[in-house]
Design a protein around this motif. Structure first.
Motif, mmCIF file in Angstrom:
data_model
loop_
_atom_site.group_PDB
_atom_site.id
_atom_site.type_symbol
_atom_site.label_atom_id
_atom_site.label_comp_id
_atom_site.label_asym_id
_atom_site.label_seq_id
_atom_site.Cartn_x
_atom_site.Cartn_y
_atom_site.Cartn_z
ATOM 1 N N ILE A 1 40.191 -0.266 55.969
ATOM 2 C CA ILE A 1 41.125 -1.281 55.462
ATOM 3 C C ILE A 1 41.107 -1.407 53.830
ATOM 4 O O ILE A 1 40.096 -1.327 53.241
ATOM 5 C CB ILE A 1 40.201 -2.576 55.943
ATOM 6 N N ARG A 2 42.145 -1.274 53.460
ATOM 7 C CA ARG A 2 42.446 -0.969 51.993
ATOM 8 C C ARG A 2 43.393 -2.312 51.526
ATOM 9 O O ARG A 2 43.332 -2.488 50.306
ATOM 10 C CB ARG A 2 43.638 -0.035 52.051
ATOM 11 N N PHE A 3 43.720 -3.199 52.388
ATOM 12 C CA PHE A 3 44.663 -4.468 51.798
ATOM 13 C C PHE A 3 44.061 -5.649 52.369
ATOM 14 O O PHE A 3 44.140 -5.595 53.746
ATOM 15 C CB PHE A 3 45.911 -4.471 51.930
ATOM 16 N N VAL A 4 43.624 -6.685 51.623
ATOM 17 C CA VAL A 4 43.360 -8.124 52.385
ATOM 18 C C VAL A 4 44.352 -8.977 51.515
ATOM 19 O O VAL A 4 44.712 -9.084 50.367
ATOM 20 C CB VAL A 4 42.053 -8.421 51.868
ATOM 21 N N GLU A 5 45.145 -9.480 52.503
ATOM 22 C CA GLU A 5 46.407 -10.484 51.939
ATOM 23 C C GLU A 5 46.228 -11.693 52.458
ATOM 24 O O GLU A 5 46.055 -12.087 53.711
ATOM 25 C CB GLU A 5 47.720 -9.698 52.544
ATOM 26 N N PHE A 6 46.251 -12.771 51.535
ATOM 27 C CA PHE A 6 46.381 -14.062 51.847
ATOM 28 C C PHE A 6 47.645 -14.594 52.279
ATOM 29 O O PHE A 6 48.563 -14.097 51.463
ATOM 30 C CB PHE A 6 45.492 -14.862 50.947
ATOM 31 N N PHE A 7 47.736 -15.560 53.034
ATOM 32 C CA PHE A 7 49.169 -16.225 53.074
ATOM 33 C C PHE A 7 48.692 -17.764 53.718
ATOM 34 O O PHE A 7 47.702 -18.028 54.020
ATOM 35 C CB PHE A 7 50.016 -15.532 54.289
ATOM 36 N N GLY A 8 49.610 -18.338 53.116
ATOM 37 C CA GLY A 8 49.601 -19.993 53.352
ATOM 38 C C GLY A 8 50.542 -20.759 52.632
ATOM 39 O O GLY A 8 51.075 -20.091 51.729
ATOM 40 N N LEU A 9 50.354 -22.198 52.871
ATOM 41 C CA LEU A 9 51.248 -22.815 51.937
ATOM 42 C C LEU A 9 51.031 -22.914 50.488
ATOM 43 O O LEU A 9 49.755 -22.495 50.127
ATOM 44 C CB LEU A 9 51.097 -24.359 52.528
ATOM 45 N N PRO A 10 51.859 -23.004 49.446
ATOM 46 C CA PRO A 10 51.647 -23.102 48.267
ATOM 47 C C PRO A 10 50.696 -24.198 47.934
ATOM 48 O O PRO A 10 50.628 -25.479 48.642
ATOM 49 C CB PRO A 10 53.175 -23.345 47.754
ATOM 50 N N GLY A 11 49.685 -23.966 47.123
ATOM 51 C CA GLY A 11 48.797 -25.177 46.712
ATOM 52 C C GLY A 11 47.674 -24.983 47.585
ATOM 53 O O GLY A 11 46.589 -25.748 47.275
ATOM 54 N N VAL A 12 47.372 -24.072 48.741
ATOM 55 C CA VAL A 12 46.282 -24.184 49.632
ATOM 56 C C VAL A 12 45.106 -23.419 48.680
ATOM 57 O O VAL A 12 44.055 -23.729 49.111
ATOM 58 C CB VAL A 12 46.842 -23.421 50.615
ATOM 59 N N GLY A 13 45.483 -22.637 47.641
ATOM 60 C CA GLY A 13 44.262 -21.953 47.143
ATOM 61 C C GLY A 13 44.004 -20.672 47.294
ATOM 62 O O GLY A 13 43.100 -19.875 47.038
ATOM 63 N N PHE B 1 44.996 -9.599 57.228
ATOM 64 C CA PHE B 1 45.831 -10.807 56.913
ATOM 65 C C PHE B 1 44.750 -11.985 57.218
ATOM 66 O O PHE B 1 44.216 -12.189 58.054
ATOM 67 C CB PHE B 1 47.075 -10.933 57.548
ATOM 68 N N VAL B 2 44.727 -12.905 56.023
ATOM 69 C CA VAL B 2 43.903 -13.966 56.154
ATOM 70 C C VAL B 2 44.718 -15.424 55.827
ATOM 71 O O VAL B 2 45.529 -15.531 54.680
ATOM 72 C CB VAL B 2 42.728 -14.101 55.148
ATOM 73 N N HIS B 3 44.998 -15.937 57.124
ATOM 74 C CA HIS B 3 45.726 -17.183 56.816
ATOM 75 C C HIS B 3 44.911 -18.513 56.576
ATOM 76 O O HIS B 3 43.990 -18.909 57.228
ATOM 77 C CB HIS B 3 46.298 -17.260 58.243
#
Length: 278
Positions: A26-38, A176-178
């Protein structure tokens, strides 16, 4: 490996022999979610938590690095320009550009912005893959880029699906981390900021609620599509979810994210073991 082993790693305790299965690629941990979620705060705290795991994860980097606007753009040009010599990059760049144009953005400026931002991410990912023993935490990655395109798209029927482009870039080494949160909480947090860095902060008052509803719907659709597509045999990326409650501290969210990432690495290892046994 048990959940106790994962908690030991998250707490910085010496790893057990079973925990060494976390030495995946695993080379990349990518966060995604609404703006402002932290996403940015959690990314920084997660990086610190992963560094406590020592050699199990190698060198931990954060993207994007903190720079002034001018310095950031100069740095980005330096990343993108050399990649145009590469045929694969040029092909992926054209696919991203076609997808953005066909989606029907609100203005030419929006089209240029999303193509540029995603091209930078593409070039960065390709560069980082050439490094050894590193893991990069991204609070604004490829998936968030596709979210940005889809949020204001007028045409969802494009000649190519967004996941096909993502799969061509490669998800094998991505986790990917939601970060899931109520829209009201994310909106309230964003309104407290003193900047206007997000397009959600620049919308008119009469369209505010509609835009947030669309943002939440788009985020959920992306997560559902990603989970379905990555369940296919050809795609072995990992998707994890972390709920962000209104009263949860940044440290609490980061701790949950760290455990989710470590368990995700374990899941990745298990999939490879299952494939090898077939």
């Amino acid at each position: 490996m048990t959940s106790q082993n994962v908690r030991d790693l998250a707490g910085g305790h010496p790893p057990s022999p079973e925990a060494r299965v976390l030495q995946t690629d695993i080379r990349f941990v990518e966060f995604f979610g609404l703006p402002g979620v932290g996403k940015t705060t959690t990314s920084s705290l997660l990086a610190s938590g992963l560094r406590r795991c020592g050699p199990l994860v190698g060198d931990v980097r954060i993207w994007p690095e903190t720079r002034t606007f001018i310095a950031r753009q100069i740095h980005r040009v330096g990343i993108v320009a050399p990649r145009f010599k590469d045929r694969e990059f040029r092909s992926l760049f054209m696919r991203i550009a076609r997808f953005a144009i066909e989606s029907g953005q609100s203005s030419i400026v929006d089209v240029v912005k999303v193509i540029w931002n995603m091209s930078v991410l593409l070039a960065y990912v390709q560069n980082e893959r050439e490094r050894k023993n590193t893991i990069t935490i991204m609070d604004q990655g490829l998936l968030q880029g596709f979210w940005s395109v889809l949020l204001k798209s007028k045409h969802r029927a494009t000649s190519e699906k967004w996941f096909d482009i993502l799969a061509a870039i490669g998800v094998d080494d991505m986790l990917f981390v939601h970060l899931r949160a109520e829209t009201g909480m994310a909106r309230d947090r964003l309104l407290k900021r003193n900047d206007r860095s997000s397009r959600m902060q620049r919308t008119s008052a009469d369209r505010d609620l509609d835009l947030w509803s669309a943002a939440d719907r788009t985020c959920r659709e992306l997560a559902a599509d990603l989970e379905r597509e990555m369940g296919a045999e050809d795609h072995v990326g990992v998707l994890a979810s972390v709920d962000v409650e209104r009263l949860a501290s940044p440290e609490d969210v980061a701790e949950r994210a760290l455990e989710a990432v470590l368990l995700g690495c374990l899941e990745r290892h298990r999939r490879y073991d299952d494939s090898a046994d077939r």
